[in-house]
Design an enzyme around this catalytic site. Structure first.
Site, short mmCIF file in Angstrom:
data_model
loop_
_atom_site.label_atom_id
_atom_site.label_comp_id
_atom_site.label_asym_id
_atom_site.label_seq_id
_atom_site.Cartn_x
_atom_site.Cartn_y
_atom_site.Cartn_z
CE LYS A 83 -3.63 1.98 3.02
NZ LYS A 83 -4.41 1.69 4.26
CB SER A 158 -7.21 3.93 3.79
OG SER A 158 -6.35 3.26 4.69
CB SER A 182 -7.76 1.26 6.64
OG SER A 182 -8.32 2.53 6.86
#
Length: 473
Positions: A83, A158, A182
């Protein structure tokens, strides 16, 4: 956009339908090579990313070079993504923001080393909403990341880009992190397994070092329980947590029958929507049929917690906007933050005096949370206040005043685990009438990931997870 269809990359190549455990076994046995696995994943990524918009950085040449002699580990040679809020040597970290100048980082951050100790091959970096502040991977002026199950819908956030890549079959496992849900939110949106571990279980994040209350947990998104269990065991081997009981190797359900507390409504105001609530109740019925003792439970917190977490959210945004250079580099431009970050920072400035009380309240939430597990072993609840929304509903382009109340109602169940530090897992046990996944949330006491994983194995066997490649086109 609800008429858009699902997108996946599953095909008859070196990856096939392997999960990470079986792919690592195939590589170890010489049935396929790590390079063949990387090449197949790259081809899959390029096939579906134009529809999904889940990739920020491609690092294919280095991945192919590394895959020729992959590192040792539980997932040696398995392709993955990181990520884009986590440092990887040689790659920039942009945090999903136009305000950040994408300068290559000189070294991995500590969790990256722990993640890569599993032997995985990094193909690049995945999308997130700006600084991970939202629950949908959408942007003010760029295309959103789309949900592979229906590209008219959010992939969650996220860790939305990682979720899209795993759900679409590009890679079997990808990095995610969780500061308010997230890992679990995109797992719920994209039909994946997402485990947020106990605070202190993994190497502390860079963000966590700077927070008065460390709410950030790093981990992975997968399509199977055994991948999540194997990942947890692998990173524990790299660095055992000093103050927590070890998880160890979990490879199936336990004979132990559990006391499970059922929570269906959050405390933020809006009631849980019917499809989500029905999915949770159906899971409770399944657990009862398996011999577990399920009883209703009062939410172990109140509206004061909501106020405290909201204020902490604004504090993080304020710190990011006005002190972002200390984290992201000297070229950080605060004038380029999006409407959500700007609105949160502005909200903080209206009531900064709440900060000491809010921090104290979040710290005290751990005691209240842990007291719950005197009477139950696991708490069962929704992951989210309602089913996955269409793209646009949580877009920063809608403006802070519209978007933020929607976010608060949507993410009403997950933040407590971040503040209190307890482990929690999303499992893809529900479906909407239109076929979108619904995640079901399971929480346990600190250090008790093993119970969550054993229960997850049992539920996966009793109610096999829907597979995107089996859905009609």
């Amino acid at each position: 956009m609800t008429d858009r269809t699902h997108v996946h990359a599953f095909t008859d190549d070196a990856l096939g339908e392997h999960d990470a455990v079986s792919l690592a076994a195939a590589i170890a046995a010489g049935e396929i090579s790590a390079r063949e696995a990387a090449e197949a994943a790259i081809a899959r990524a390029e096939k579906v990313n134009p529809d999904l918009n889940a990739l920020v950085i491609r690092d294919y040449d280095r991945a192919l070079a590394v895959s020729s002699s992959p590192a040792a580990g539980a997932f040696a040679g398995v392709p993955t993504f990181i990520k884009d809020n986590t440092h990887v040597a040689g790659l920039p970290t942009a945090y999903g923001s136009r305000a950040v100048h994408p300068t290559p980082r000189p070294a991995n951050e500590p969790f990256t080393d722990q993640y890569l100790s599993t032997g995985m091959t990094v193909l690049g970096k995945t999308t997130l909403p700006e600084f991970g502040f939202s629950a949908s991977t959408e942007f003010e002026s760029l295309p959103p990341t789309r949900n592979p199950w229906n590209t008219g819908y959010s992939s969650g956030a996220s860790s939305g880009g990682s979720a899209a890549m795993v759900a679409a079959g590009v890679v079997p496992i990808a990095h995610a992190n969780d500061g308010g849900g997230s890992i679990r939110i995109p797992a719920a949106a994209c039909g994946l397994v997402g485990l947020k571990m106990t605070r202190g279980r993994e190497v502390q994040s860079l963000q966590g070092h700077q927070m008065p209350v460390d709410i950030v947990s790093n981990g992975a998104l997968t399509r199977t329980v055994r991948d999540t269990a194997a990942f947890a065991a692998a990173i524990e081997k790299y660095r055992p947590a000093k103050k927590l009981a070890p998880i160890g190797k979990v490879d199936g359900p336990s004979d132990r029958r559990l006391r499970i507390g059922l929570v269906t409504n959050s405390i933020v105001g809006d009631p849980t929507d019917a499809e989500t609530k029905d999915a949770v109740v159906q899971t409770a019925d399944l657990l009862t049929s398996l011999g577990h003792d399920v009883s209703e439970l009062t939410v172990p917190t109140d509206l004061t917690f909501v106020r405290d977490f909201e204020h902490y959210w604004t504090l993080m945004a304020f710190s990011t906007k006005y002190f972002g250079k200390h984290v992201t580099g000297d070229k950080f431009d605060k004038t380029q933050v999006d409407a959500l970050t700007a609105g949160l920072a502005r909200d903080f400035l209206r009531k900064p005096w709440l900060t000491p009380v809010s921090i104290l309240g979040l710290k005290r939430s751990e005691k209240k949370y842990r007291a719950t597990f005197t009477d139950v072993d696991v708490v069962l609840s929704p992951v989210l206040g309602h089913t996955t929304p269409e793209l646009g509903y949580l877009s920063p382009a809608a403006g802070f005043e519209v978007m933020f109340p929607r976010l608060v109602n949507y993410v009403s169940f997950t933040p407590l685990n971040n503040a209190a530090g307890g482990p929690a897992m999303s499992l893809p046990l529900g479906r909407t009438a239109s076929g979108l996944p619904i995640g079901i949330h399971f929480s346990a006491d600190h250090g008790d990931e093993r119970t969550l994983l054993e229960l997850a194995f049992e539920l996966e066997a009793a109610h096999p997870f829907a597979r995107i490649q089996d859905q009609p086109t």
